[in-house]
Design a protein around this motif. Structure first.
Motif, PDB file in Angstrom:
ATOM      1  N   ALA A   1       0.844  -1.204   0.000  1.00 20.34           N
ATOM      2  CA  ALA A   1       0.000   0.000   0.000  1.00 20.34           C
ATOM      3  C   ALA A   1       0.877   1.251   0.000  1.00 20.34           C
ATOM      4  O   ALA A   1       0.639   2.198  -0.764  1.00 20.34           O
TER       5      ALA A   1
ATOM      6  N   HIS B   1       2.358   1.673  -3.451  1.00 19.81           N
ATOM      7  CA  HIS B   1       1.419   2.221  -4.446  1.00 19.81           C
ATOM      8  C   HIS B   1       1.178   3.697  -4.223  1.00 19.81           C
ATOM      9  O   HIS B   1       1.031   4.461  -5.179  1.00 19.81           O
ATOM     10  N   LEU B   2       1.128   4.091  -2.965  1.00 21.88           N
ATOM     11  CA  LEU B   2       0.946   5.525  -2.683  1.00 21.88           C
ATOM     12  C   LEU B   2       2.140   6.304  -3.237  1.00 21.88           C
ATOM     13  O   LEU B   2       1.986   7.389  -3.791  1.00 21.88           O
TER      14      LEU B   2
ATOM     15  N   LEU C   1      -8.053   2.587  -5.602  1.00 21.18           N
ATOM     16  CA  LEU C   1      -7.232   2.590  -4.390  1.00 21.18           C
ATOM     17  C   LEU C   1      -7.546   1.330  -3.599  1.00 21.18           C
ATOM     18  O   LEU C   1      -8.708   0.989  -3.412  1.00 21.18           O
ATOM     19  N   ASP C   2      -6.533   0.678  -3.135  1.00 20.01           N
ATOM     20  CA  ASP C   2      -6.750  -0.439  -2.230  1.00 20.01           C
ATOM     21  C   ASP C   2      -7.213   0.125  -0.883  1.00 20.01           C
ATOM     22  O   ASP C   2      -6.881   1.255  -0.520  1.00 20.01           O
TER      23      ASP C   2
ATOM     24  N   TYR D   1      -6.303  -0.359   2.057  1.00 23.10           N
ATOM     25  CA  TYR D   1      -5.210   0.071   2.934  1.00 23.10           C
ATOM     26  C   TYR D   1      -4.627   1.414   2.506  1.00 23.10           C
ATOM     27  O   TYR D   1      -4.216   2.215   3.341  1.00 23.10           O
ATOM     28  N   GLU D   2      -4.576   1.651   1.203  1.00 22.43           N
ATOM     29  CA  GLU D   2      -4.003   2.926   0.736  1.00 22.43           C
ATOM     30  C   GLU D   2      -4.849   4.088   1.234  1.00 22.43           C
ATOM     31  O   GLU D   2      -4.341   5.080   1.750  1.00 22.43           O
TER      32      GLU D   2
END
Ligand code: BG6
Length: 487
Positions: free
Chosen positions: A25, A28-29, A414-415, A417-418
């Protein structure tokens, strides 16, 4: 943002949760340009590593678990990290951390986020150490913890009490990652941005509500945890209960964290307690046996590595709750979750009542189902089932689905967690669980836990790859109610 906290310490940085969820996460951010450039991430761990060794580990994990891994992004991502070796029970390790988190020329550490990706038994010891090292003095310091928040009402109360000895409730971020899912938040928009929807969202029109979280996966390598927990603790007390509160709550005065959470707690408090003698009428548990999923033979739960042969831990739960308030009195909320079901699909299915009269006699009566609203979490979709006239001479009706496929091509996914990590950094607590939500959710399931805890001899099974045991309809109130599998 002046409140954005950009020092992030990970406890349990080499654990499962870090590898599978947290690090991907954060990565990805970073790729999406959402990590502030000044963000510092401290990976705290027992292994005698330097930054270079940590980076090798990090790379391996991301290659495995993060989508879209590239060497360039990875190199950028690494610049945020610093590895700190330490033992979570050793006060000296926290002094070391303190030094690192304290800017040059200052004696006090900057506010930081401490993410406890560790086993629950270590929550309290770590929080004690953090407070002993003085990290709780800074009001903006944040502690992030993951479920399980206790394993029954009593232990949850104890955990809360221990946490509150060292940190204020405002500093504690309890994650339920279901609240980070786009479609779960969409429930709020669907209900409160659409006047006609909210007008029919009550006992006058709704016959019952079904919440299903189905997984095709088994318990993977988590027998140690899962065999103690079971599906009621693992899924119902938290994820399904959270979805229920969002479906059932009154409109909050605003989306400010406590305004929202006050309404959710009111729902939990309104759930009718299940009397000891009625647990079987309200809840059913089962365990998967061997079966076939996606053309693969899979073993039964009792044959999974690490599970006791005579385990009666449930991998499937169906339960019924009533919310005794003006809006919902008499409307059953049926909740169901299970592992090794045919697919990974989760949904909220709302069934309306029958029309007062059936005018269209040329359609066989059994073909006229009441209307449904179908909200699928996975795959994401939002549908309303209504009737139209079948073209032709006769007055026949047939169902069609109004499909609000709301995601446009190329729109960012967006996941969970993100989204939640950004909220922690920005200090937005709306999607985190307050202690009283935890408490009341445990109160709701506690009678079931107690009853099942006494019945250690037997549990019914269902074949892996099925929708659970046939008995799951037993808890339903009426003959014409059934579990809706096709969404
Ligand atoms: C976790 C449970 O909280 O949620 C797991 O511990 C479960 O058992 C998981 O598999 C499901 O999450 P998701 O996001 O994959 O639906």
């Amino acid at each position: 943002d002046e409140h954005c906290i950009c020092q992030f310490v990970i406890f349990g940085s080499t654990g499962d949760l870090a590898s599978k969820k947290l690090l991907p996460a954060l990565y990805h951010l970073k790729c999406a340009g959402r990590l502030p450039p000044e963000m510092r991430i401290i990976a705290f761990g027992r292994r005698p590593w330097n930054d270079k060794a940590w980076q090798e580990f990090l790379k391996e994990q991301l290659e495995h678990y993060a989508e879209g891994f590239t060497a360039d992004h990875f190199a950028d991502f690494c610049t945020h990290f610093h590895y700190v070796e330490g033992e979570i029970h050793d006060p000296a390790a926290y002094q070391k951390l303190r030094k690192i988190l304290t800017p040059k020329g200052s004696t006090e550490p900057d506010p930081s986020i401490f993410y406890l990706a560790i086993r629950p038994a270590d929550f309290v010891p770590v929080v004690q150490q953090l407070s002993a090292a003085g990290f709780n003095k800074e009001a903006d310091t944040r502690i992030v913890i993951e479920k399980p928040f206790g394993d029954d009402l009593e232990s949850a109360m104890q955990l809360n009490e221990q946490l509150h000895r060292h940190f204020k409730e405002e500093q504690i971020y309890r994650i339920d990652h279901y609240l980070g899912k786009e479609i779960v938040q969409n429930l709020l928009v669907f209900r409160f941005a659409n006047l006609p929807i909210e007008a029919i969202w009550n006992r006058n029109y709704i016959d019952h509500v079904q919440i299903t979280v189905a997984e095709s996966g088994g318990i993977e390598n988590r027998a140690g945890y899962y065999d103690q927990a079971g599906a009621l603790r693992d899924m119902v007390q938290n994820h399904l209960m959270q979805i229920l509160t969002l479906v059932a709550m009154e409109p909050p005065p605003s989306l400010e964290a406590d305004a929202l959470r006050d309404e959710k707690v009111k729902v939990l408090r309104s759930i009718r307690p299940i009397p000891k003698s009625a647990v079987h009428a309200h809840a059913l548990r089962a365990q998967y046996g061997p079966g076939v999923i996606e053309e693969q033979h899979v073993p039964g739960y009792a044959d999974e590595a690490g599970v006791a042969k005579n385990s009666v831990t449930e991998t499937f739960v169906a339960a019924k709750f009533y919310i005794d308030n003006w809006r919902w009195r008499g409307v059953p909320f049926y909740l169901r979750t299970g592992k090794r079901l045919p697919a990974k699909t989760s949904s909220v299915a709302i069934r309306f009542r029958h029309t007062p009269q059936q005018l269209f006699r040329e359609t066989p009566i059994e073909r006229i189902e009441p209307n449904w609203i179908l909200l699928s979490l996975e795959p994401e979709s939002l549908k309303i089932e209504i009737y139209v006239k079948e073209p032709g001479l006769e007055m026949r009706v047939r169902p069609v689905q109004l499909n609000a496929s709301y995601r446009r091509d190329g729109e960012e996914e967006l996941d969970a967690y993100e989204a939640l990590l950004l909220d922690v950094m920005e200090g937005d607590k709306a999607l985190f669980i307050r202690f009283d939500e935890v408490e009341w959710a445990w109160r709701v399931v506690d009678p079931i836990i107690k009853a099942w805890g006494r019945e250690v001899d037997y549990i019914i099974t269902y074949p892996a790859g099925s929708w659970g045991p046939d008995e799951a309809t037993r808890i339903m109130d009426k003959e014409d109610q059934y579990w809706r599998n096709q969404i």
